[in-house]
Design a protein around this motif. Sequence first.
Motif, PDB file in Angstrom:
ATOM      1  N   GLY A  97     -19.885  89.073  75.007  1.00 30.21           N
ATOM      2  CA  GLY A  97     -19.720  90.495  75.271  1.00 30.21           C
ATOM      3  C   GLY A  97     -18.284  90.916  75.488  1.00 30.21           C
ATOM      4  O   GLY A  97     -18.018  92.076  75.774  1.00 30.21           O
ATOM      5  N   ASN A  98     -17.360  89.973  75.381  1.00 27.23           N
ATOM      6  CA  ASN A  98     -15.938  90.274  75.553  1.00 27.23           C
ATOM      7  C   ASN A  98     -15.624  90.939  76.883  1.00 27.23           C
ATOM      8  O   ASN A  98     -14.768  91.834  76.962  1.00 27.23           O
ATOM      9  N   LYS A  99     -16.315  90.510  77.930  1.00 22.94           N
ATOM     10  CA  LYS A  99     -15.961  91.029  79.250  1.00 22.94           C
ATOM     11  C   LYS A  99     -14.549  90.582  79.571  1.00 22.94           C
ATOM     12  O   LYS A  99     -14.109  89.511  79.163  1.00 22.94           O
ATOM     13  N   LEU A 100     -13.816  91.429  80.292  1.00 23.48           N
ATOM     14  CA  LEU A 100     -12.421  91.137  80.575  1.00 23.48           C
ATOM     15  C   LEU A 100     -12.265  90.381  81.887  1.00 23.48           C
ATOM     16  O   LEU A 100     -12.869  90.735  82.897  1.00 23.48           O
ATOM     17  N   THR A 101     -11.441  89.345  81.837  1.00 21.35           N
ATOM     18  CA  THR A 101     -10.978  88.674  83.041  1.00 21.35           C
ATOM     19  C   THR A 101      -9.551  89.136  83.262  1.00 21.35           C
ATOM     20  O   THR A 101      -8.707  88.993  82.367  1.00 21.35           O
ATOM     21  N   PHE A 102      -9.284  89.703  84.438  1.00 21.48           N
ATOM     22  CA  PHE A 102      -7.988  90.288  84.724  1.00 21.48           C
ATOM     23  C   PHE A 102      -7.104  89.342  85.522  1.00 21.48           C
ATOM     24  O   PHE A 102      -7.590  88.517  86.301  1.00 21.48           O
ATOM     25  N   GLY A 103      -5.800  89.497  85.316  1.00 17.42           N
ATOM     26  CA  GLY A 103      -4.852  88.848  86.198  1.00 17.42           C
ATOM     27  C   GLY A 103      -4.836  89.549  87.540  1.00 17.42           C
ATOM     28  O   GLY A 103      -5.530  90.553  87.754  1.00 17.42           O
ATOM     29  N   THR A 104      -4.028  89.033  88.452  1.00 21.24           N
ATOM     30  CA  THR A 104      -4.005  89.546  89.811  1.00 21.24           C
ATOM     31  C   THR A 104      -3.109  90.767  89.979  1.00 21.24           C
ATOM     32  O   THR A 104      -3.058  91.349  91.055  1.00 21.24           O
ATOM     33  N   GLY A 105      -2.408  91.148  88.929  1.00 24.75           N
ATOM     34  CA  GLY A 105      -1.630  92.377  88.976  1.00 24.75           C
ATOM     35  C   GLY A 105      -0.177  92.166  89.371  1.00 24.75           C
ATOM     36  O   GLY A 105       0.163  91.228  90.102  1.00 24.75           O
ATOM     37  N   THR A 106       0.677  93.046  88.855  1.00 26.84           N
ATOM     38  CA  THR A 106       2.096  93.067  89.214  1.00 26.84           C
ATOM     39  C   THR A 106       2.463  94.470  89.648  1.00 26.84           C
ATOM     40  O   THR A 106       2.285  95.418  88.870  1.00 26.84           O
ATOM     41  N   GLN A 107       2.932  94.589  90.876  1.00 29.45           N
ATOM     42  CA  GLN A 107       3.387  95.893  91.379  1.00 29.45           C
ATOM     43  C   GLN A 107       4.826  96.071  90.917  1.00 29.45           C
ATOM     44  O   GLN A 107       5.736  95.381  91.400  1.00 29.45           O
ATOM     45  N   LEU A 108       5.037  96.970  89.959  1.00 34.29           N
ATOM     46  CA  LEU A 108       6.375  97.260  89.453  1.00 34.29           C
ATOM     47  C   LEU A 108       6.930  98.495  90.153  1.00 34.29           C
ATOM     48  O   LEU A 108       6.291  99.539  90.178  1.00 34.29           O
ATOM     49  N   LYS A 109       8.131  98.352  90.684  1.00 36.55           N
ATOM     50  CA  LYS A 109       8.812  99.483  91.315  1.00 36.55           C
ATOM     51  C   LYS A 109      10.137  99.693  90.605  1.00 36.55           C
ATOM     52  O   LYS A 109      10.956  98.772  90.528  1.00 36.55           O
ATOM     53  N   VAL A 110      10.330 100.881  90.071  1.00 43.64           N
ATOM     54  CA  VAL A 110      11.578 101.224  89.400  1.00 43.64           C
ATOM     55  C   VAL A 110      12.366 102.118  90.342  1.00 43.64           C
ATOM     56  O   VAL A 110      11.932 103.228  90.678  1.00 43.64           O
ATOM     57  N   GLU A 111      13.509 101.607  90.761  1.00 44.78           N
ATOM     58  CA  GLU A 111      14.316 102.315  91.754  1.00 44.78           C
ATOM     59  C   GLU A 111      15.432 103.103  91.091  1.00 44.78           C
ATOM     60  O   GLU A 111      16.023 102.659  90.101  1.00 44.78           O
TER      61      GLU A 111
END
Lengths: 112, 115
Positions: A97-111
């Motif tokens: 079914g091509n269910k997605l397994t996600f990574g844990t995420g990256t919080q990107l902050k552009v200053e």
Amino acid sequence: GENVEQHPSTLSVQEGDSAVIKCTYSDSASNYFPWYKQELGKRPQLIIDIRSNVGEKKDQRIAVTLNKTAKHFSLHITETQPEDSAVYFCASPTGGGNKLTFGTGTQLKVEL
Amino acid sequence: DTGVSQNPRHKITKRGQNVTFRCDPISEHNRLYWYRQTLGQGPEFLTYFQNEAQLEKSRLLSDRFSAERPKGSFSTLEIQRTEQGDSAMYLCASTLGASGNYEQYFGPGTRLTVT
């Protein structure tokens, strides 16, 4: 099952600099690799994806590269802008079914 | 709006109550997924439908959870006897489901708070 690892968990860059986020996957049969951007309180938004038959795909300031041998793929954002600040998730589909397994995420902050 | 929609957007309930969420996928999409997302984590797969058939359920989906897609269009996710650990964002996604078509588009989610 599929395991997707994502690094770094947080990334802070100056406006105009480039940002790179990396993911590795475990299932050698995986053949599609999307990246999602999620702003606070909003839905994950598909921003770019790549199929296993190409090594790189570019869309304006964002690009994704894929190394099937090493089983990793990366998101590249050039000329970063404050509106690029968000959490970015990589993912890989598994199963019939091509269910997605996600990574844990990256919080990107552009200053500024 | 032709995107994926979900209702309600927010739900606050007391522990032990039942709740039901609705997802309306993009109209021509025949595959529909439910995911759960907790703070600081990526979405986790719960279940998916191909048309009206529920084809896979995650071990995360305890027997208190049930999902339906009776006519192959909208879907509902019900949680019975809610627990505080059920507090999360429940996301729905849809895709065309045709061979070689993988792009999943997400709805805005339903944020559940169990008090």
